[in-house]
Design a protein around this motif. Structure first.
Motif, PDB file in Angstrom:
ATOM      1  N   THR A 100     -68.707 -25.668  34.124  1.00  0.00           N
ATOM      2  CA  THR A 100     -68.584 -25.275  32.720  1.00  0.00           C
ATOM      3  C   THR A 100     -69.463 -24.082  32.333  1.00  0.00           C
ATOM      4  OG1 THR A 100     -70.203 -26.960  32.124  1.00  0.00           O
ATOM      5  CG2 THR A 100     -67.868 -27.575  31.996  1.00  0.00           C
ATOM      6  N   ALA A 101     -70.385 -23.674  33.205  1.00  0.00           N
ATOM      7  CA  ALA A 101     -71.224 -22.502  32.923  1.00  0.00           C
ATOM      8  C   ALA A 101     -70.574 -21.204  33.398  1.00  0.00           C
ATOM      9  CB  ALA A 101     -72.599 -22.663  33.571  1.00  0.00           C
ATOM     10  N   LEU A 102     -69.425 -21.288  34.036  1.00  0.00           N
ATOM     11  CA  LEU A 102     -68.757 -20.088  34.541  1.00  0.00           C
ATOM     12  C   LEU A 102     -68.474 -19.105  33.414  1.00  0.00           C
ATOM     13  CD1 LEU A 102     -65.998 -21.106  37.115  1.00  0.00           C
ATOM     14  CD2 LEU A 102     -68.070 -19.803  37.541  1.00  0.00           C
ATOM     15  N   ARG A 103     -68.911 -17.857  33.620  1.00  0.00           N
ATOM     16  CA  ARG A 103     -68.599 -16.789  32.673  1.00  0.00           C
ATOM     17  C   ARG A 103     -67.479 -15.910  33.204  1.00  0.00           C
ATOM     18  NH1 ARG A 103     -72.330 -13.131  32.134  1.00  0.00           N
ATOM     19  NH2 ARG A 103     -73.514 -13.747  33.950  1.00  0.00           N
ATOM     20  N   SER A 104     -67.346 -15.866  34.539  1.00  0.00           N
ATOM     21  CA  SER A 104     -66.335 -15.028  35.170  1.00  0.00           C
ATOM     22  C   SER A 104     -65.687 -15.807  36.308  1.00  0.00           C
ATOM     23  CB  SER A 104     -66.986 -13.749  35.707  1.00  0.00           C
ATOM     24  OG  SER A 104     -66.041 -12.954  36.383  1.00  0.00           O
ATOM     25  N   LEU A 105     -64.354 -15.799  36.330  1.00  0.00           N
ATOM     26  CA  LEU A 105     -63.603 -16.500  37.369  1.00  0.00           C
ATOM     27  C   LEU A 105     -62.474 -15.609  37.850  1.00  0.00           C
ATOM     28  CD1 LEU A 105     -62.798 -19.034  39.023  1.00  0.00           C
ATOM     29  CD2 LEU A 105     -61.485 -19.775  37.019  1.00  0.00           C
ATOM     30  N   GLU A 106     -62.358 -15.499  39.166  1.00  0.00           N
ATOM     31  CA  GLU A 106     -61.213 -14.829  39.761  1.00  0.00           C
ATOM     32  C   GLU A 106     -60.559 -15.789  40.735  1.00  0.00           C
ATOM     33  OE1 GLU A 106     -59.900 -10.948  42.422  1.00  0.00           O
ATOM     34  OE2 GLU A 106     -61.939 -11.067  41.647  1.00  0.00           O
ATOM     35  N   SER A 124     -65.330 -23.584  28.927  1.00  0.00           N
ATOM     36  CA  SER A 124     -65.557 -23.011  27.598  1.00  0.00           C
ATOM     37  C   SER A 124     -66.478 -21.791  27.581  1.00  0.00           C
ATOM     38  CB  SER A 124     -66.107 -24.078  26.656  1.00  0.00           C
ATOM     39  OG  SER A 124     -67.306 -24.618  27.184  1.00  0.00           O
ATOM     40  N   SER A 125     -67.227 -21.540  28.639  1.00  0.00           N
ATOM     41  CA  SER A 125     -68.102 -20.363  28.706  1.00  0.00           C
ATOM     42  C   SER A 125     -67.401 -19.144  29.290  1.00  0.00           C
ATOM     43  CB  SER A 125     -69.338 -20.676  29.552  1.00  0.00           C
ATOM     44  OG  SER A 125     -70.081 -21.718  28.968  1.00  0.00           O
ATOM     45  N   LEU A 126     -66.180 -19.317  29.750  1.00  0.00           N
ATOM     46  CA  LEU A 126     -65.459 -18.259  30.446  1.00  0.00           C
ATOM     47  C   LEU A 126     -65.219 -17.052  29.535  1.00  0.00           C
ATOM     48  CD1 LEU A 126     -64.400 -18.085  33.352  1.00  0.00           C
ATOM     49  CD2 LEU A 126     -62.158 -18.710  32.476  1.00  0.00           C
ATOM     50  N   GLN A 127     -65.642 -15.867  30.015  1.00  0.00           N
ATOM     51  CA  GLN A 127     -65.461 -14.622  29.280  1.00  0.00           C
ATOM     52  C   GLN A 127     -64.471 -13.681  29.966  1.00  0.00           C
ATOM     53  OE1 GLN A 127     -69.340 -12.886  28.697  1.00  0.00           O
ATOM     54  NE2 GLN A 127     -70.165 -14.779  27.859  1.00  0.00           N
ATOM     55  N   THR A 128     -64.383 -13.790  31.299  1.00  0.00           N
ATOM     56  CA  THR A 128     -63.491 -12.930  32.075  1.00  0.00           C
ATOM     57  C   THR A 128     -62.700 -13.791  33.051  1.00  0.00           C
ATOM     58  OG1 THR A 128     -65.071 -11.101  31.949  1.00  0.00           O
ATOM     59  CG2 THR A 128     -63.368 -10.949  33.637  1.00  0.00           C
ATOM     60  N   LEU A 129     -61.390 -13.601  33.066  1.00  0.00           N
ATOM     61  CA  LEU A 129     -60.514 -14.301  33.992  1.00  0.00           C
ATOM     62  C   LEU A 129     -59.647 -13.274  34.710  1.00  0.00           C
ATOM     63  CD1 LEU A 129     -59.272 -16.889  35.186  1.00  0.00           C
ATOM     64  CD2 LEU A 129     -57.755 -16.978  33.181  1.00  0.00           C
ATOM     65  N   LYS A 150     -62.802 -12.853  26.786  1.00  0.00           N
ATOM     66  CA  LYS A 150     -62.715 -11.477  26.261  1.00  0.00           C
ATOM     67  C   LYS A 150     -61.812 -10.582  27.103  1.00  0.00           C
ATOM     68  CE  LYS A 150     -65.679 -12.487  23.107  1.00  0.00           C
ATOM     69  NZ  LYS A 150     -65.066 -13.304  22.095  1.00  0.00           N
ATOM     70  N   CYS A 151     -61.687 -10.888  28.404  1.00  0.00           N
ATOM     71  CA  CYS A 151     -60.887 -10.047  29.299  1.00  0.00           C
ATOM     72  C   CYS A 151     -60.025 -10.910  30.201  1.00  0.00           C
ATOM     73  CB  CYS A 151     -61.781  -9.183  30.190  1.00  0.00           C
ATOM     74  SG  CYS A 151     -62.720  -7.943  29.304  1.00  0.00           S
ATOM     75  N   LEU A 152     -58.755 -10.538  30.281  1.00  0.00           N
ATOM     76  CA  LEU A 152     -57.817 -11.190  31.171  1.00  0.00           C
ATOM     77  C   LEU A 152     -57.168 -10.107  32.024  1.00  0.00           C
ATOM     78  CD1 LEU A 152     -56.069 -13.605  32.148  1.00  0.00           C
ATOM     79  CD2 LEU A 152     -54.527 -13.118  30.229  1.00  0.00           C
ATOM     80  N   PHE A 153     -57.304 -10.247  33.346  1.00  0.00           N
ATOM     81  CA  PHE A 153     -56.717  -9.309  34.293  1.00  0.00           C
ATOM     82  C   PHE A 153     -55.678 -10.057  35.110  1.00  0.00           C
ATOM     83  CE2 PHE A 153     -61.009  -7.900  33.437  1.00  0.00           C
ATOM     84  CZ  PHE A 153     -60.893  -6.529  33.279  1.00  0.00           C
ATOM     85  N   ILE A 154     -54.485  -9.508  35.185  1.00  0.00           N
ATOM     86  CA  ILE A 154     -53.400 -10.111  35.953  1.00  0.00           C
ATOM     87  C   ILE A 154     -52.877  -9.043  36.919  1.00  0.00           C
ATOM     88  CG2 ILE A 154     -51.102 -11.153  35.853  1.00  0.00           C
ATOM     89  CD1 ILE A 154     -51.808 -11.977  32.923  1.00  0.00           C
ATOM     90  N   TYR A 155     -53.019  -9.319  38.216  1.00  0.00           N
ATOM     91  CA  TYR A 155     -52.574  -8.372  39.247  1.00  0.00           C
ATOM     92  C   TYR A 155     -51.632  -9.079  40.215  1.00  0.00           C
ATOM     93  CZ  TYR A 155     -56.929  -6.030  37.856  1.00  0.00           C
ATOM     94  OH  TYR A 155     -57.942  -5.465  37.141  1.00  0.00           O
ATOM     95  N   GLY A 156     -50.548  -8.453  40.561  1.00  0.00           N
ATOM     96  CA  GLY A 156     -49.670  -8.983  41.593  1.00  0.00           C
ATOM     97  C   GLY A 156     -49.073 -10.339  41.268  1.00  0.00           C
ATOM     98  N   CYS A 157     -48.812 -10.587  40.002  1.00  0.00           N
ATOM     99  CA  CYS A 157     -48.204 -11.837  39.538  1.00  0.00           C
ATOM    100  C   CYS A 157     -46.967 -11.461  38.721  1.00  0.00           C
ATOM    101  CB  CYS A 157     -49.187 -12.632  38.684  1.00  0.00           C
ATOM    102  SG  CYS A 157     -50.794 -12.935  39.439  1.00  0.00           S
ATOM    103  N   PRO A 158     -45.874 -11.120  39.378  1.00  0.00           N
ATOM    104  CA  PRO A 158     -44.727 -10.546  38.662  1.00  0.00           C
ATOM    105  C   PRO A 158     -44.137 -11.447  37.576  1.00  0.00           C
ATOM    106  CG  PRO A 158     -44.164 -11.057  40.954  1.00  0.00           C
ATOM    107  CD  PRO A 158     -45.629 -11.254  40.812  1.00  0.00           C
ATOM    108  N   GLU A 159     -44.030 -12.731  37.838  1.00  0.00           N
ATOM    109  CA  GLU A 159     -43.455 -13.624  36.823  1.00  0.00           C
ATOM    110  C   GLU A 159     -44.371 -13.736  35.611  1.00  0.00           C
ATOM    111  OE1 GLU A 159     -41.254 -17.101  37.790  1.00  0.00           O
ATOM    112  OE2 GLU A 159     -41.437 -16.673  39.927  1.00  0.00           O
TER     113      GLU A 159
END
Length: 188
Positions: A100-106, A124-129, A150-159
Motif C-alpha cells: 500500500t506504500a507503492l507510489r510507482s508501479l510498472e 491508495s498511495s499510487l501516483q504513477t502507473l 497523477k500519471c498513467l502510461f500505456i504502451y503496447g496495449c492495443p485493446e
C-alpha cells in the motif's frame, strides 16, 4: 539488468542490510538463487531488504521458480517494476496487493491479463502507473478510486489504448480523473 550470461545471483546479498534499490530483470539464463538468499527470503520482511524502496524484478528463465513468491517484499516498498515470466504471470500480480506504500508501479508482459484486479483500489498511495505489453488488457475499472494517481502510461496495449480514447472510450470514465495520460507516447 539484462545480464544474459548470469546463471545465479551472488551469495552474500542477505548481508546488504542497507540496500535501497535492487534490479534483477531480463536475465534469461538466471536459473538459481543462492541458498543464503533463499533462506533469508523465506521469512516475511527479511532484514536484508528492510530498507528496500525500489525493486525491478522479472523477465527470467522459465526454469526459475524462486521469485514466483514475492513474500520477501516489505510493505515499505515505494517503486516496483514487475515483468512477468513463465508460469508466474497469474500469481505475481496478486502478491503485490499488500504494498500500500507503492507510489510507482510498472507491470510488463502480462499477456493473459484482461482486467486489473479489484484490489488495485487498495494501492491508495499510487501516483504513477505504467502498463506495458499487456496485449489482452481491456478493463481498468479498478483504478477509478485512486485519487492520488497523477500519471498513467500505456504502451503496447492495443485493446486498452482504444478503450481509453479521450471522451469516447469504454474505460474513459474510470481514468478521466488522472491529470496525465499517455498511450504509446501520445498525450490524451
Amino acid at each position: 539488468m539484462g545480464c544474459g550470461a548470469l546463471r545465479s545471483l551472488p551469495s552474500g546479498l542477505p548481508s546488504c542490510t542497507a540496500l535501497e534499490e535492487l534490479a534483477v530483470a531480463n536475465c534469461d539464463n538466471l536459473i538459481s538463487i543462492p541458498d543464503d538468499l533463499r533462506r533469508s527470503w523465506s521469512i516475511p520482511n527479511p532484514a536484508c531488504l528492510a530498507r528496500l524502496k525500489k525493486l525491478t524484478i522479472g523477465g527470467f528463465s522459465t526454469e526459475l521458480k524462486e521469485f514466483s513468491d514475492l513474500g520477501f517484499i516489505g510493505s515499505h516498498l515505494e517503486e516496483l517494476t514487475l515483468i512477468a515470466w513463465g508460469e508466474s504471470r497469474e500469481r505475481l500480480l496478486d502478491q503485490i496487493q499488500h504494498l500500500t506504500a507503492l507510489r510507482s508501479l510498472e507491470i510488463r508482459d502480462f499477456d493473459g491479463l484482461e482486467a486489473l484486479p479489484n484490489w488495485f483500489e487498495n494501492l491508495s498511495s499510487l501516483q504513477t502507473l505504467r502498463i506495458s505489453n499487456c496485449k489482452s488488457l481491456k478493463h481498468m475499472e479498478a483504478i477509478r478510486c485512486l485519487s492520488r494517481l497523477k500519471c498513467l502510461f500505456i504502451y503496447g496495449c492495443p485493446e486498452l489504448k482504444e478503450r481509453c480514447a479521450s471522451g469516447s472510450g469504454f474505460e474513459w470514465d474510470y481514468i478521466s480523473h488522472i491529470p496525465k495520460i499517455y498511450t504509446d507516447l501520445d498525450w490524451i
